[in-house]
Write a protein that holds these residues in place. Structure first.
Motif, short mmCIF file in Angstrom:
data_model
loop_
_atom_site.label_atom_id
_atom_site.label_comp_id
_atom_site.label_asym_id
_atom_site.label_seq_id
_atom_site.Cartn_x
_atom_site.Cartn_y
_atom_site.Cartn_z
N ARG A 230 8.85 0.41 -10.82
CA ARG A 230 7.58 0.04 -11.47
C ARG A 230 7.17 1.09 -12.50
NH1 ARG A 230 3.97 -2.22 -6.46
NH2 ARG A 230 2.88 -0.27 -6.88
N LEU A 231 7.33 2.36 -12.15
CA LEU A 231 6.94 3.43 -13.08
C LEU A 231 7.81 3.44 -14.34
CD1 LEU A 231 6.22 6.23 -10.48
CD2 LEU A 231 4.56 5.29 -12.11
N VAL A 232 9.10 3.19 -14.17
CA VAL A 232 9.99 3.12 -15.33
C VAL A 232 9.66 1.89 -16.17
CG1 VAL A 232 12.39 2.78 -16.07
CG2 VAL A 232 11.87 4.47 -14.30
N ASP A 233 9.49 0.75 -15.51
CA ASP A 233 9.18 -0.49 -16.24
C ASP A 233 7.88 -0.39 -17.02
OD1 ASP A 233 11.51 -1.62 -15.28
OD2 ASP A 233 10.51 -2.85 -13.76
N SER A 234 6.90 0.30 -16.45
CA SER A 234 5.60 0.43 -17.12
C SER A 234 5.59 1.59 -18.13
CB SER A 234 4.49 0.65 -16.09
OG SER A 234 4.66 1.90 -15.44
N GLU A 235 6.71 2.30 -18.20
CA GLU A 235 6.88 3.44 -19.10
C GLU A 235 5.93 4.59 -18.79
OE1 GLU A 235 6.85 1.99 -23.15
OE2 GLU A 235 8.64 0.77 -22.81
N ASP A 236 5.49 4.68 -17.53
CA ASP A 236 4.68 5.81 -17.11
C ASP A 236 5.55 7.04 -16.86
OD1 ASP A 236 2.24 4.51 -17.24
OD2 ASP A 236 2.41 3.75 -15.20
N ILE A 237 6.83 6.81 -16.59
CA ILE A 237 7.78 7.91 -16.48
C ILE A 237 8.98 7.58 -17.36
CG2 ILE A 237 7.04 8.59 -14.18
CD1 ILE A 237 9.57 7.30 -13.05
N VAL A 238 9.67 8.63 -17.77
CA VAL A 238 10.77 8.48 -18.71
C VAL A 238 12.06 8.99 -18.08
CG1 VAL A 238 11.62 9.12 -21.00
CG2 VAL A 238 9.16 8.81 -20.63
N PRO A 239 13.06 8.10 -17.91
CA PRO A 239 14.36 8.56 -17.42
C PRO A 239 15.24 9.02 -18.58
CG PRO A 239 14.34 6.17 -17.53
CD PRO A 239 12.98 6.65 -18.00
N THR A 240 16.03 10.05 -18.31
CA THR A 240 16.95 10.57 -19.32
C THR A 240 18.27 10.89 -18.64
OG1 THR A 240 15.09 11.60 -20.48
CG2 THR A 240 17.29 12.37 -21.05
N HIS B 295 0.83 -1.21 0.00
CA HIS B 295 0.00 0.00 0.00
C HIS B 295 0.87 1.26 0.00
CE1 HIS B 295 -3.25 2.76 0.83
NE2 HIS B 295 -2.57 3.21 1.86
N VAL B 296 1.92 1.25 0.80
CA VAL B 296 2.84 2.40 0.86
C VAL B 296 3.47 2.62 -0.51
CG1 VAL B 296 5.02 3.23 1.83
CG2 VAL B 296 3.29 2.24 3.33
N THR B 297 3.91 1.54 -1.15
CA THR B 297 4.52 1.64 -2.48
C THR B 297 3.51 2.16 -3.50
OG1 THR B 297 6.08 -0.13 -1.98
CG2 THR B 297 5.73 0.38 -4.31
N ASP B 298 2.29 1.63 -3.46
CA ASP B 298 1.25 2.09 -4.39
C ASP B 298 0.95 3.58 -4.19
OD1 ASP B 298 1.02 -0.45 -5.43
OD2 ASP B 298 -0.82 -0.94 -4.33
N THR B 299 0.86 4.01 -2.94
CA THR B 299 0.58 5.41 -2.64
C THR B 299 1.72 6.30 -3.14
OG1 THR B 299 -0.71 4.79 -0.70
CG2 THR B 299 0.12 7.05 -0.77
N LEU B 300 2.94 5.89 -2.88
CA LEU B 300 4.09 6.67 -3.32
C LEU B 300 4.18 6.68 -4.84
CD1 LEU B 300 6.36 8.40 -2.31
CD2 LEU B 300 7.76 6.36 -2.03
#
Length: 130
Positions: free
Chosen positions: A77-87, A17-22
Motif C-alpha cells: 500500500r505504501l509503495v502503491d500510494s508513493e508514500d515510500i520509494v523503493p530503489t 487494523h493491524v495492517t493500518d498500524t504497521l
C-alpha cells in the motif's frame, strides 16, 4: 448477522487494523531515513517479521521473505500510494545489515524467472509526500 459472520467480520477488521498500524509504523520509520533495507525494518519495527514472502510470484521474484502478512500488505500500500520509494540496491547493502536471501539476484524486474530470484531493494520515505 449470524455468529460466524460476526466472527469473520471481527477478524477482518482486526487484520485491517493491524495492517493500518504497521503501515503507520513503517511510514514513520522511513519518514526521515533513506537506504533502509527490509532486514532493518524486520529488526526494528514490531510486527514486521513473519512467514510470508513479498514479491512478484508470477515472475518468481522475491523482494523479501520472513515478513508478516500485514507487513506485505502495508508495504504494498505504501509503495502503491508513493508514500515510500523503493530503489534497487546491491545485495552487499543487505549483507552489511546482517541478512541476505540465499537465491540468485534478479537482474531484470520485467523478466520471468524459472526459479526464485531475489530483488534487493532499499526504501525511503517520499520527501515530496511529506
Amino acid at each position: 448477522m449470524s455468529e460466524p459472520q460476526l466472527n469473520l467480520a471481527a477478524r477482518l477488521l482486526s487484520r485491517e487494523h493491524v495492517t493500518d498500524t504497521l503501515e503507520a509504523r513503517i511510514a514513520t520509520y522511513l519518514r526521515r531515513r533513506s537506504g533502509v533495507t527490509l532486514f532493518e525494518m524486520a529488526r526494528d519495527i514490531p510486527g514486521f517479521s513473519g512467514s510470508a514472502q513479498w514479491g512478484k510470484s508470477d515472475q518468481n521474484i522475491i523482494i523479501w521473505a520472513d515478513m508478516s502478512e500485514a507487513a506485505v500488505a502495508a508495504m504494498g500500500r505504501l509503495v502503491d500510494s508513493e508514500d515510500i520509494v523503493p530503489t534497487p540496491t546491491n545485495w552487499l547493502v543487505y549483507s552489511f545489515d546482517g541478512g541476505v536471501l540465499d537465491m540468485p539476484i534478479a537482474e531484470d524486474i520485467t523478466r520471468r524467472y524459472a526459479k526464485p530470484h531475489w530483488l534487493p531493494l532499499v526504501f525511503a520515505g517520499n520527501r515530496e509526500a511529506v
